[in-house]
Design a protein around this motif. Structure first.
Motif, PDB file in Angstrom:
ATOM      1  N   GLU A  14       0.966  -1.242  -0.157  1.00 44.90           N
ATOM      2  CA  GLU A  14      -0.245   0.045  -0.043  1.00 44.90           C
ATOM      3  C   GLU A  14       0.899   1.299  -0.077  1.00 44.90           C
ATOM      4  O   GLU A  14       0.690   2.156  -0.855  1.00 44.90           O
ATOM      5  CB  GLU A  14      -1.075   0.012   1.291  1.00 44.90           C
ATOM      6  CG  GLU A  14      -1.674   1.154   1.290  1.00 44.90           C
ATOM      7  CD  GLU A  14      -2.849   1.061   2.364  1.00 44.90           C
ATOM      8  OE1 GLU A  14      -3.047   2.427   2.933  1.00 44.90           O
ATOM      9  OE2 GLU A  14      -2.989   0.172   3.185  1.00 44.90           O
ATOM     10  N   THR A  17       2.303   2.718  -3.408  1.00 46.48           N
ATOM     11  CA  THR A  17       1.441   3.256  -4.126  1.00 46.48           C
ATOM     12  C   THR A  17       1.633   4.764  -4.342  1.00 46.48           C
ATOM     13  O   THR A  17       1.402   5.404  -5.109  1.00 46.48           O
ATOM     14  CB  THR A  17      -0.060   3.045  -3.771  1.00 46.48           C
ATOM     15  OG1 THR A  17      -0.482   3.434  -2.562  1.00 46.48           O
ATOM     16  CG2 THR A  17      -0.500   1.669  -4.079  1.00 46.48           C
ATOM     17  N   LEU A  18       2.345   5.349  -3.000  1.00 47.39           N
ATOM     18  CA  LEU A  18       2.791   6.759  -2.746  1.00 47.39           C
ATOM     19  C   LEU A  18       3.657   6.914  -4.129  1.00 47.39           C
ATOM     20  O   LEU A  18       4.181   8.305  -4.431  1.00 47.39           O
ATOM     21  CB  LEU A  18       3.223   7.313  -1.632  1.00 47.39           C
ATOM     22  CG  LEU A  18       2.037   7.091  -0.699  1.00 47.39           C
ATOM     23  CD1 LEU A  18       2.790   7.359   0.815  1.00 47.39           C
ATOM     24  CD2 LEU A  18       0.703   8.004  -1.049  1.00 47.39           C
ATOM     25  N   THR A  21       1.393   8.095  -6.913  1.00 51.06           N
ATOM     26  CA  THR A  21       0.481   9.130  -6.700  1.00 51.06           C
ATOM     27  C   THR A  21       1.025  10.702  -6.752  1.00 51.06           C
ATOM     28  O   THR A  21       1.998  10.735  -6.231  1.00 51.06           O
ATOM     29  CB  THR A  21       0.133   9.083  -5.047  1.00 51.06           C
ATOM     30  OG1 THR A  21      -0.509   7.741  -4.965  1.00 51.06           O
ATOM     31  CG2 THR A  21      -1.078   9.850  -4.958  1.00 51.06           C
ATOM     32  N   THR A  74      -2.402   7.275   0.911  1.00 46.18           N
ATOM     33  CA  THR A  74      -2.408   5.879   0.007  1.00 46.18           C
ATOM     34  C   THR A  74      -4.051   5.444  -0.180  1.00 46.18           C
ATOM     35  O   THR A  74      -4.446   5.063  -1.166  1.00 46.18           O
ATOM     36  CB  THR A  74      -1.886   4.803   0.985  1.00 46.18           C
ATOM     37  OG1 THR A  74      -2.484   4.497   2.085  1.00 46.18           O
ATOM     38  CG2 THR A  74      -0.362   5.086   0.973  1.00 46.18           C
TER      39      THR A  74
END
Length: 193
Positions: A14, A17-18, A21, A74
Motif C-alpha cells: 500500500e 502506491t505513493l 500518486t 494511500t
C-alpha cells in the motif's frame, strides 16, 4: 507472528502506491508530470533532519515524522488546497489506524504515535517536519519555475509565507537567491550564477 507480518506486507505494498500518486496541486500550475507523494516525502525527510539539527531539535525524529507525514494519502489521495475546500477532510489519525490494523502492536502504535505527533503540531520535531513540508514545496516550485512553469511562483510564495522556524525562513531566503543548478556548477569547479 506470520499472520501479523501479512498485515505488514500488505501495508508495504500500500505504501508503495505513493510512488505513483502525483502531487495534484502542481497540475494547476500546468506541470505535466508532477512529482509523486513519495518523491516529495523523501526530500521533506532530508529537510526535516537539517532544519531540526539547526533548530536544536532531534533530527532523526523530525525526519521520521516527515517520512510518514503523507502516509494517509494511500487511501485519500493527494487532495490539494482547493480540493480541501470542497471535500470533507479525512482524519489522518483515523486513516492511519485503519492502515495499521492487524499489525504487531509495537509497529501499529509506533506509526499511530508518529502521525499523532505530526498532527498535534506541538513538538519541536513536528514543527520542523511541517516546515520541511512547506520548504520542499518551495524548492520544487523553484525547480518547476526553472523548467518554464511560471505558475509555480504561486506555490513558491504560499510556501514561503507559511514557514515558522528561523532556520526554514533563512534557508528559504537562501534558496530563493540560488539558481537550481548552482550545485552542479560548483561541483564542476565553475562559478555559481
Amino acid at each position: 507472528m506470520p499472520d501479523d507480518l501479512s498485515s505488514v506486507a500488505r501495508f508495504l505494498f500500500e505504501a508503495g502506491t505513493l510512488k505513483q500518486t502525483k502531487r495534484t496541486g502542481w497540475w494547476m500550475a500546468g506541470v505535466r508530470d508532477p512529482e509523486s507523494v513519495a518523491e516529495h516525502s523523501w526530500r521533506t525527510s532530508l529537510l526535516a533532519s537539517l532544519i531540526a539539527k539547526l533548530e536544536g531539535a532531534d533530527p532523526a525524529q523530525a525526519a521520521f515524522l516527515a517520512t510518514w507525514h503523507d502516509i494517509a494519502e494511500t487511501r485519500t489521495g493527494d487532495v490539494n488546497h482547493l480540493g480541501k475546500k470542497y471535500a470533507s477532510g479525512a482524519d489522518p489519525e483515523a486513516v492511519t489506524a485503519d492502515q495499521v490494523a492487524g499489525m504487531p502492536e509495537v509497529l501499529a502504535s509506533a506509526v499511530q504515535e508518529l502521525i499523532a505527533e505530526y498532527e498535534a503540531k506541538e513538538s519541536p520535531e513536528a514543527i520542523c517536519a511541517r516546515d520541511a513540508d512547506k520548504l520542499e514545496c518551495l524548492i520544487q516550485g523553484i525547480e518547476y519555475r526553472a523548467q518554464g512553469y511560471a505558475n509555480a511562483q504561486r506555490w513558491i510564495d504560499n510556501s514561503r509565507g507559511r514557514l515558522t522556524t528561523k532556520t526554514a525562513n533563512a534557508l528559504a531566503d537562501t534558496l530563493l537567491a540560488t539558481d537550481s543548478l548552482d550545485w552542479l556548477r560548483t561541483a564542476l569547479g565553475e562559478q555559481p550564477s
